[in-house]
Motif scaffolding. Structure first.
Motif, PDB file in Angstrom:
ATOM      1  N   ALA A  45      20.961   6.630  71.458  1.00 18.65           N
ATOM      2  CA  ALA A  45      21.584   6.405  73.134  1.00 18.65           C
ATOM      3  C   ALA A  45      21.687   5.368  73.310  1.00 18.65           C
ATOM      4  O   ALA A  45      22.869   5.193  74.306  1.00 18.65           O
ATOM      5  CB  ALA A  45      20.294   6.390  73.871  1.00 18.65           C
ATOM      6  N   SER A  48      25.397   4.857  71.724  1.00 16.29           N
ATOM      7  CA  SER A  48      26.105   5.982  71.840  1.00 16.29           C
ATOM      8  C   SER A  48      26.849   4.927  73.203  1.00 16.29           C
ATOM      9  O   SER A  48      28.134   5.127  73.302  1.00 16.29           O
ATOM     10  CB  SER A  48      25.526   7.014  72.461  1.00 16.29           C
ATOM     11  OG  SER A  48      26.698   8.218  72.748  1.00 16.29           O
ATOM     12  N   HIS A  49      26.140   4.610  74.283  1.00 18.34           N
ATOM     13  CA  HIS A  49      26.694   4.238  75.127  1.00 18.34           C
ATOM     14  C   HIS A  49      27.809   2.939  75.007  1.00 18.34           C
ATOM     15  O   HIS A  49      28.544   2.580  75.774  1.00 18.34           O
ATOM     16  CB  HIS A  49      25.853   3.526  76.267  1.00 18.34           C
ATOM     17  CG  HIS A  49      26.108   2.869  78.087  1.00 18.34           C
ATOM     18  ND1 HIS A  49      27.092   3.792  78.852  1.00 18.34           N
ATOM     19  CD2 HIS A  49      25.996   1.773  78.150  1.00 18.34           C
ATOM     20  CE1 HIS A  49      27.107   2.486  78.959  1.00 18.34           C
ATOM     21  NE2 HIS A  49      26.593   1.427  78.743  1.00 18.34           N
ATOM     22  N   SER A  52      31.076   3.185  73.755  1.00 21.57           N
ATOM     23  CA  SER A  52      32.129   3.996  74.202  1.00 21.57           C
ATOM     24  C   SER A  52      32.693   2.888  75.404  1.00 21.57           C
ATOM     25  O   SER A  52      33.362   2.893  75.573  1.00 21.57           O
ATOM     26  CB  SER A  52      31.402   4.677  75.472  1.00 21.57           C
ATOM     27  OG  SER A  52      30.066   4.244  76.382  1.00 21.57           O
ATOM     28  N   ASP A 122      19.270   5.859  80.803  1.00 19.68           N
ATOM     29  CA  ASP A 122      19.867   6.302  82.076  1.00 19.68           C
ATOM     30  C   ASP A 122      20.753   5.583  82.710  1.00 19.68           C
ATOM     31  O   ASP A 122      21.426   4.432  82.209  1.00 19.68           O
ATOM     32  CB  ASP A 122      18.639   6.986  83.223  1.00 19.68           C
ATOM     33  CG  ASP A 122      17.972   5.722  83.884  1.00 19.68           C
ATOM     34  OD1 ASP A 122      18.625   4.388  83.429  1.00 19.68           O
ATOM     35  OD2 ASP A 122      16.836   6.543  84.311  1.00 19.68           O
ATOM     36  N   ASP A 123      21.449   6.216  83.813  1.00 19.02           N
ATOM     37  CA  ASP A 123      22.775   5.521  84.154  1.00 19.02           C
ATOM     38  C   ASP A 123      22.487   4.121  84.590  1.00 19.02           C
ATOM     39  O   ASP A 123      23.139   3.247  84.717  1.00 19.02           O
ATOM     40  CB  ASP A 123      23.149   6.402  85.436  1.00 19.02           C
ATOM     41  CG  ASP A 123      23.636   7.245  84.969  1.00 19.02           C
ATOM     42  OD1 ASP A 123      23.897   7.850  84.026  1.00 19.02           O
ATOM     43  OD2 ASP A 123      23.843   8.198  85.888  1.00 19.02           O
ATOM     44  N   LYS A 126      22.375   1.621  82.170  1.00 20.40           N
ATOM     45  CA  LYS A 126      23.447   1.724  81.439  1.00 20.40           C
ATOM     46  C   LYS A 126      24.745   0.913  82.040  1.00 20.40           C
ATOM     47  O   LYS A 126      25.116   0.347  81.275  1.00 20.40           O
ATOM     48  CB  LYS A 126      24.128   3.089  81.248  1.00 20.40           C
ATOM     49  CG  LYS A 126      23.581   4.298  79.697  1.00 20.40           C
ATOM     50  CD  LYS A 126      24.164   5.431  80.064  1.00 20.40           C
ATOM     51  CE  LYS A 126      23.624   6.729  78.627  1.00 20.40           C
ATOM     52  NZ  LYS A 126      23.902   7.973  79.403  1.00 20.40           N
ATOM     53  N   GLU A 127      23.915   0.609  83.395  1.00 21.82           N
ATOM     54  CA  GLU A 127      25.020   0.277  84.564  1.00 21.82           C
ATOM     55  C   GLU A 127      24.472  -1.632  83.784  1.00 21.82           C
ATOM     56  O   GLU A 127      25.625  -2.485  83.617  1.00 21.82           O
ATOM     57  CB  GLU A 127      24.106   0.065  85.727  1.00 21.82           C
ATOM     58  CG  GLU A 127      25.250   1.677  85.929  1.00 21.82           C
ATOM     59  CD  GLU A 127      25.105   1.529  87.590  1.00 21.82           C
ATOM     60  OE1 GLU A 127      24.978   0.411  88.076  1.00 21.82           O
ATOM     61  OE2 GLU A 127      25.659   2.361  87.963  1.00 21.82           O
ATOM     62  N   THR A 130      26.082  -2.454  80.079  1.00 19.43           N
ATOM     63  CA  THR A 130      27.676  -2.916  81.311  1.00 19.43           C
ATOM     64  C   THR A 130      27.853  -3.489  81.160  1.00 19.43           C
ATOM     65  O   THR A 130      28.421  -4.674  80.553  1.00 19.43           O
ATOM     66  CB  THR A 130      27.966  -1.464  81.340  1.00 19.43           C
ATOM     67  OG1 THR A 130      27.709  -0.291  81.026  1.00 19.43           O
ATOM     68  CG2 THR A 130      29.863  -1.477  81.994  1.00 19.43           C
ATOM     69  N   ASP A 145      34.787   0.575  84.470  1.00 20.20           N
ATOM     70  CA  ASP A 145      33.224   1.152  84.647  1.00 20.20           C
ATOM     71  C   ASP A 145      32.220   0.496  85.082  1.00 20.20           C
ATOM     72  O   ASP A 145      30.927   0.721  85.091  1.00 20.20           O
ATOM     73  CB  ASP A 145      33.001   0.036  82.740  1.00 20.20           C
ATOM     74  CG  ASP A 145      33.258   0.339  81.534  1.00 20.20           C
ATOM     75  OD1 ASP A 145      33.991   1.388  81.634  1.00 20.20           O
ATOM     76  OD2 ASP A 145      33.964  -0.536  80.786  1.00 20.20           O
TER      77      ASP A 145
END
Length: 159
Positions: A45, A48-49, A52, A122-123, A126-127, A130, A145
């Motif tokens: 997980a 994958s993020h 991207s 989760d989001d 991921k934030e 990023t 992004d």
């Protein structure tokens, strides 16, 4: 990002002649072969993020997996019942998800959350990842992004 492979240990780094403990790393397959069953889905997980977002170096070593975009910006470290996901930001988060005290040094803050299931990536996480990815090399998160923020709202009163 420039990449450099140490001729002695064959580990990959984001800048030439990066100082490091010159010991051979592991392949991802070697690292995950001895991993607890919950580790692989969490790793997948996170990877994958991160992939991207762009170029990322994945460096499995005996104590965990380092992720580099230039410098190390996050890591996964296996624990008995969870995976500790550590990442650096230029700001201090205040979230109940943080598993230990946030440490700061020279304008950077190191955060850790414990993850037992890939769905926890989760989001929100991921934030954070990023932001960590881009700030590792001194950049801000590109507009593409960033989470959606309305910037062109029509005034319902016609003002």
């Amino acid at each position: 990002m420039d990449r450099w492979t140490c001729p002695a240990c064959q580990r990959e780094f984001g800048k030439p002649n990066q100082s490091h403990q010159c010991k051979p790393g592991l392949t991802i397959q070697q690292y995950l072969a001895g991993a607890a069953p919950f580790e692989r889905p969490v790793f997948e997980a996170v990877v994958s993020h991160l992939r991207s977002l762009g170029d990322v170096i994945i460096d499995p070593i005996a104590v965990g997996i380092l992720f580099k975009h230039g410098p190390v910006f996050c890591e996964l470290r296996a624990r008995k019942n969870w995976v500790a996901l550590g990442f650096g930001l230029r700001r201090k988060l205040t979230s109940p998800r943080l598993s230990r005290k946030v440490t700061g040094y020279q304008g950077r803050y190191y955060h850790v959350i414990n993850i037992i299931d890939a769905a926890q990536v989760d989001d929100e996480v991921k934030e954070w990842l990023t932001e960590s990815y881009w700030t590792a090399v001194g950049m801000t998160v590109p507009a593409d992004d960033r989470p959606f923020e309305p910037d062109d709202i029509d005034d319902p009163f016609g003002a």
